[in-house]
Design an enzyme around this catalytic site. Structure first.
Site, mmCIF file in Angstrom:
data_model
loop_
_atom_site.group_PDB
_atom_site.id
_atom_site.type_symbol
_atom_site.label_atom_id
_atom_site.label_comp_id
_atom_site.label_asym_id
_atom_site.label_seq_id
_atom_site.Cartn_x
_atom_site.Cartn_y
_atom_site.Cartn_z
ATOM 1 N N HIS A 133 -16.390 23.410 19.781
ATOM 2 C CA HIS A 133 -15.995 24.292 19.983
ATOM 3 C C HIS A 133 -15.316 24.638 19.399
ATOM 4 O O HIS A 133 -14.599 23.369 18.714
ATOM 5 C CB HIS A 133 -15.723 23.430 21.280
ATOM 6 N N CYS A 191 -3.246 -0.244 10.300
ATOM 7 C CA CYS A 191 -2.206 0.676 11.481
ATOM 8 C C CYS A 191 -2.962 0.923 12.568
ATOM 9 O O CYS A 191 -1.831 0.907 13.933
ATOM 10 C CB CYS A 191 -2.315 1.877 10.489
ATOM 11 N N THR A 206 5.107 -4.686 8.913
ATOM 12 C CA THR A 206 5.132 -4.494 9.900
ATOM 13 C C THR A 206 3.662 -5.151 11.258
ATOM 14 O O THR A 206 3.272 -3.858 11.876
ATOM 15 C CB THR A 206 5.906 -3.386 11.095
ATOM 16 N N LYS A 248 5.583 8.929 14.930
ATOM 17 C CA LYS A 248 4.217 8.330 13.624
ATOM 18 C C LYS A 248 3.404 7.399 14.289
ATOM 19 O O LYS A 248 2.084 7.133 14.778
ATOM 20 C CB LYS A 248 4.949 6.961 13.038
ATOM 21 N N TYR A 290 0.964 -1.808 0.322
ATOM 22 C CA TYR A 290 0.497 0.230 -0.213
ATOM 23 C C TYR A 290 0.811 1.074 0.055
ATOM 24 O O TYR A 290 0.784 2.404 -0.447
ATOM 25 C CB TYR A 290 -0.898 0.141 1.685
ATOM 26 N N VAL A 308 0.362 8.921 4.535
ATOM 27 C CA VAL A 308 -1.185 8.653 3.963
ATOM 28 C C VAL A 308 -2.247 8.237 4.811
ATOM 29 O O VAL A 308 -2.424 6.877 5.083
ATOM 30 C CB VAL A 308 0.070 8.433 2.829
#
Ligand code: SAJ
Length: 431
Positions: free
Chosen positions: A241, A257, A83, A203, A11, A152
């Site tokens: 808010h 992820c 991973t 990350k 990806y 991304v």
């Protein structure tokens, strides 16, 4: 023209290889999957991502990109391999290790190696550098090494690869500057320089921030159900808010992820990562919660049939990896319910056309907020189902048209009076 070798054509790797090829580099894409390599060399993409297929086809046709199963000598090497995490919720870095080892015969003085895969903090220093040192090259001085995470959003990868800002973490200044030079050739966002460990942590923090906020939204949803509040409405008001951004509740957190990266921090930080671990447990508990609510809505129904809308991990993408919908479908079947699935974006074998999936179902369970599902005609749906009951776990269905068509519309995070369930079941007996 500089030559770049991209290891891992998934990806991230394939879009990155294609964008580099479009930016004037000669690119060799490397993947251990020979079928993927063959497909790419035919100018085809095995990744379902907007505009990627045509970019791959053009880059291959013009000879700016080619794929192989082995690395080649190049100026820059980018490692973008998976991973995942193990059953013990620890980072599985085997692919990073073997990718780094595969580079050793090709590395030369002056080369740059960049790790893009999401990894636990200190992986670049403690795992990648020791492997690269086997070349005998002096790290930093003769072989530049950097960590540069991608950020991304699947569905917008090619656009965000160019316009998002990037964090570049070098093992030393020379490495950071060398990596910045590469990214500056195609990134229009800002490029921030730091060390490799800070970049690794950045990350993980980005995705952990999102996971914790999704868990907060899910906890608000469960509390709202008890207290007679419509959580979706309350979130909309709260987010007016200027400094509040409550995320959206849902049936769980999928993808490779957000559901994974926080565990890399937990692995490193252990007891210090209490909130992060708890957020993961809340989000991972949502599928079970949805199944419990489904069982409530089907109480008293003999041999119940559930029609599930959506099996991908989020709206308007075709990717089913780590999808909470898959877990919910499994759990429902384990409890003896008959489950049919409709999802217009995936070709999975179990997916049925809408009418077939809905025919005779006692409950419509919306798990993914695909645009197609938002525009369903409740009157037509009512004719297909055996019971007019719909459980919306994404808060995407308009209450009024569905109730006007005779539906009981239960929504995650909205108060659902038990008495309504009984009256519906009484109605059903007569239905
Ligand atoms: N989700 C919710 N509620 C929300 C947002 C998401 O339940 O308010 C769920 C989604 O349904 C999905 C999961 O969380 O199951 C993850 O969805 P996502 O929208 O967070 O997107 P990903 O995983 O495709 O991409 C994320 C992005 N990270 C951030 O937004 C901080 C992306 O920028 C990263 O590059 C990507 O992870 C990655 O590769 O790390």
């Amino acid at each position: 023209m500089k030559k770049v070798c991209v290891i891992g054509l998934g990806y991230i790797g394939l879009p990155t290889a294609t964008v580099l090829a479009d930016s004037g580099y000669g690119v060799v894409g490397v993947d251990t999957n020979a079928a993927v390599v063959a497909r790419i060399n035919q100018g085809k993409s095995h990744i379902d991502e907007a505009n990627l297929a045509e970019k791959v086809a053009r880059a291959i046709a013009e000879g700016r990109l080619r794929a192989g199963t082995l690395p080649e000598a190049a100026d820059v090497f980018i490692i973008a391999v998976p991973t995942p995490f193990t059953a013990e919720k620890e980072a599985d870095l085997a692919a990073v290790r073997s990718a780094a080892e595969s580079l050793l015969p090709y590395l030369q003085k002056g080369n740059l190696v960049i790790l893009e895969s999401t990894v636990p903090p200190r992986t670049t220093l403690d795992l990648l550098v020791p492997i690269l040192q086997k070349t005998g090259l002096e790290m930093g001085k003769e072989l530049r090494v950097a960590f540069c995470p991608e950020r991304v959003l699947p569905g917008k990868i090619l656009e965000e690869l160019i316009f998002n800002s990037r964090v570049v973490g070098g093992i030393d200044h020379a490495s950071a500057f060398a990596a910045k030079e590469l990214y500056a050739s195609f990134v229009k966002g800002d490029i921030y320089l730091t060390d490799s460990t800070t970049a690794e942590m950045t990350k993980l923090m980005e995705n952990t921030y999102r996971d914790v906020n999704i868990a907060l939204a899910n906890e608000f949803a469960l509390i709202a159900e008890q207290s007679g509040v419509n959580v979706w409405e309350a979130i909309r008001f709260a987010n007016n808010h200027p400094r509040v951004n409550i995320h959206q509740p849902g049936p769980g957190v999928g993808g490779h992820c957000i559901a994974v990266d926080p565990w890399f921090i937990v692995e490193q930080a252990g007891p210090l990562a209490r909130l992060i671990r708890t957020a993961r447990e809340i989000n991972d508990g949502m599928p079970q919660y949805v199944v419990k609510r489904v069982q409530q809505l089907l109480s008293g129904v003999s041999s119940p049939r559930v029609a599930v809308l959506g099996m991908t991990y989020k709206a308007n993408v075709a990717d089913c990896r780590e999808s909470p919908a898959l877990e919910i479908i499994c759990l429902l079947r384990e409890k003896g319910l008959t489950v049919s699935v409709c999802d217009p974006l995936t070709q999975d074998a179990q997916v049925l056309p809408l009418e077939e999936a809905l025919a005779g179902a006692d409950l419509l369970l919306l798990l993914v907020g695909h645009n197609d599902f938002r525009s369903l005609d409740p009157a037509k749906v009512a004719q297909l189902l055996r019971r007019p009951v719909v459980f919306d776990t994404r808060g995407v269905l308009e209450r009024e048209p569905w109730e006007r068509s005779g539906f009981l519309l239960a929504t995650l995070g909205e108060f659902f009076p038990v008495k309504k369930e009984r009256s519906l079941n009484e109605n059903t007996a007569a239905h």
